[in-house]
Structures are given as C-alpha cells and as structure tokens.
Design an enzyme around this catalytic site. Sequence first.
Site, PDB file in Angstrom:
ATOM      1  CD  GLU A  15     -29.101 -20.533  12.071  1.00 28.16           C
ATOM      2  OE1 GLU A  15     -30.316 -20.569  12.309  1.00 28.16           O
ATOM      3  OE2 GLU A  15     -28.636 -20.596  10.919  1.00 28.16           O
ATOM      4  CB  SER A 147     -30.825 -17.595  13.253  1.00 23.13           C
ATOM      5  OG  SER A 147     -31.612 -18.746  13.380  1.00 23.13           O
ATOM      6  CE1 TYR A 211     -34.150 -18.710  17.346  1.00 28.97           C
ATOM      7  CE2 TYR A 211     -32.332 -17.407  16.496  1.00 28.97           C
ATOM      8  CZ  TYR A 211     -33.340 -18.325  16.305  1.00 28.97           C
ATOM      9  OH  TYR A 211     -33.551 -18.858  15.057  1.00 28.97           O
ATOM     10  NE  ARG A 251     -39.901 -17.482  10.357  1.00 30.33           N
ATOM     11  CZ  ARG A 251     -38.704 -17.915  10.762  1.00 30.33           C
ATOM     12  NH1 ARG A 251     -38.584 -19.011  11.498  1.00 30.33           N
ATOM     13  NH2 ARG A 251     -37.618 -17.254  10.412  1.00 30.33           N
ATOM     14  CG  ASP A 253     -38.471 -14.750   7.763  1.00 29.31           C
ATOM     15  OD1 ASP A 253     -39.400 -15.492   8.129  1.00 29.31           O
ATOM     16  OD2 ASP A 253     -37.294 -14.900   8.148  1.00 29.31           O
ATOM     17  CD  GLU A 265     -33.841 -15.588   5.611  1.00 25.78           C
ATOM     18  OE1 GLU A 265     -33.485 -16.745   5.928  1.00 25.78           O
ATOM     19  OE2 GLU A 265     -33.174 -14.565   5.876  1.00 25.78           O
ATOM     20  CG  ASN A 267     -36.432 -19.028   7.584  1.00 27.77           C
ATOM     21  OD1 ASN A 267     -35.255 -18.828   7.811  1.00 27.77           O
ATOM     22  ND2 ASN A 267     -37.289 -18.039   7.436  1.00 27.77           N
ATOM     23  N   GLY A 271     -37.316 -22.928  13.624  1.00 31.40           N
ATOM     24  CA  GLY A 271     -37.034 -23.372  14.986  1.00 31.40           C
ATOM     25  C   GLY A 271     -38.261 -23.893  15.705  1.00 31.40           C
TER      26      GLY A 271
END
Length: 304
Positions: A15, A147, A211, A251, A253, A265, A267, A271
Amino acid sequence: MKKKILILAGGISKERLISLDTGLQVAKELKKNGYKVKISEPDGSLSKNINQFKPNVIFNALHGQFGEDGYIQTILEGFKIPYTHSGVIASSLAMDKAISKKIFIQNKINTPKYIKYSYEENNFDLIKNIEKKLKFPVVVKPINEGSSVNVFICTKKNISRILSSMKIYKEIMIEEFIGGREIQVAIMGNKKLGAIELKPKRKFYDYKAKYSANAKTQHIIPVKLSKNKLIEVMDLSLKAHKIIGCNGVTRSDFKFYKNKFYLLEINTQPGMTRLSLVPEIAKYKGISFIKLIEWILKDATTKK
C-alpha cells in the site's frame, strides 16, 4: 506559533503508493494552514529526521504491513513524541484478521465464518473442509494486509490456482462469502462520526474499486437504512473500536445481508486521499479536511 509535524509516509508494504498519496495530501493541507511539515520514509534516516526536525507530533500516514501492525508504533514509542492513531497493541490486534475476528466473536459481534490455511500443513481435505464449514464461493485473503490487497472471491474451480498464487504469505484466511450491501462506519475518538454505503461496479469493493476513480464506485451518503439499523451499525463500530483498544480515527467495514450486519475488519489508519471515505464522511458531517487532521493531531497528544 503553529506546531511542527513530521509525516511518516511510503514504507515497504503493498500500500506504499496509497500511503504516499495520503502523506502528500495531509502535508499540503497542513502547510496551507501554517504548519511546518516534513515528510519522512520509515527507513534508516527516520531517527536522524526526527532528531533534526524535532516535531511536536508525528502523523503516521503509513498503511499495511510495518505501518499499521504495531511494528512502526513500537519504534515510535522509543522517541517519546506523540504519534497519531492507535498504539502498539491495538494496531497489532486489528491488523491480524484472525485475532481480531476471535475478539469480535467473543464480544458477540457477527463476522463471517473462516478457517486459517497454512501452506506448511497437510491440506488434502481442504475442499471438503470448506464445503462442510463455509460452502462455496469463499473469500481468500491475507491475514495481515489492508486495502483489499490480494483478496479474491473463489469458487471450487479456481481456488487451487488462487491459493498457489498466494504462497508468499505462508498462512492465509479462507472466509465465508457474505453478499449484500457494503456499509462502512467512521469513529472519531469515542464519537460515532457517520456511515457511508459503497456500490462498486466491480465484482466487489477491491483495491481498484477503492483507489481508482475509473472504477466508478458509487458512494452513498446518507446511508439508506432505518434509524434503528443505522444506530445498530454505528454502535457495533464504536464497540469494535473500544474492544480492540483503538485511538483516534478508525473505519469499520461491514456487509449488511438479510437484515444482519457482519463486521469484516476494523482499519486503524484509514486513508486520507481524495477518494478516502473518512474525510468524505467527515465533510458530510460538517468537518473540513483540515479540521479532521487537526483533531487527529490533537488526539495524539492526549491519548493514554
């Protein structure tokens, strides 16, 4: 006088490019608002850069392995300078999907069923094991990447080929495939910041969907859920944030399927690029990009 901020960006994970993008955009915003900023790679020059620049706060913009798994956090602890996001233990727990899943299950948070697959063990009955415990299709993913790097939806026909391509990991996760809607929730300290729904044009919300603007993933905010369901998913996200022991912004998910939320998961270092979700949620809630960054920096100086 504005503070001096050293931004850690780049690194050696898959990443790296996303981290550099995050670092550059955070630096641009801070400089525009009067901060003195330096960007540093987490390499052999890090100690020199920190000692010469003498930052007030280190903004950790690294993603993936060695950046959000407790490794760089352990090094930063030695400098006795505040750094952003979660600490050593929370970072390592959140990054290890197998360990974090066990914590979710122990705390009665739904998460897809899974089995760990080791390339060093005898796995002759793997297909039977999957059919018995998970059923096809399944999701194959590394245990400690972010990611959606090297995440695949596999059928009985292609799983052997996919597994062969992932031997670099030695151990991976094979997870129950949960259909339904992609819902992601941002937490800011102990505050439930907000949620966003993603509708990828691709097969699922993979690396390119996250992305690449060309992937044309649809971002839906506000999320079309009942008031009670929205409260439920926000509460689950805050619960996960707390039980892992996170700091700053996270964050989580989720998949929403048959009226149930499944946590995939959490995070610990979301980002901060132009396509990133946390800044988008914050903006919807009336928090500008610079205010979000300044909050993260302030949180770093007050965390336990």
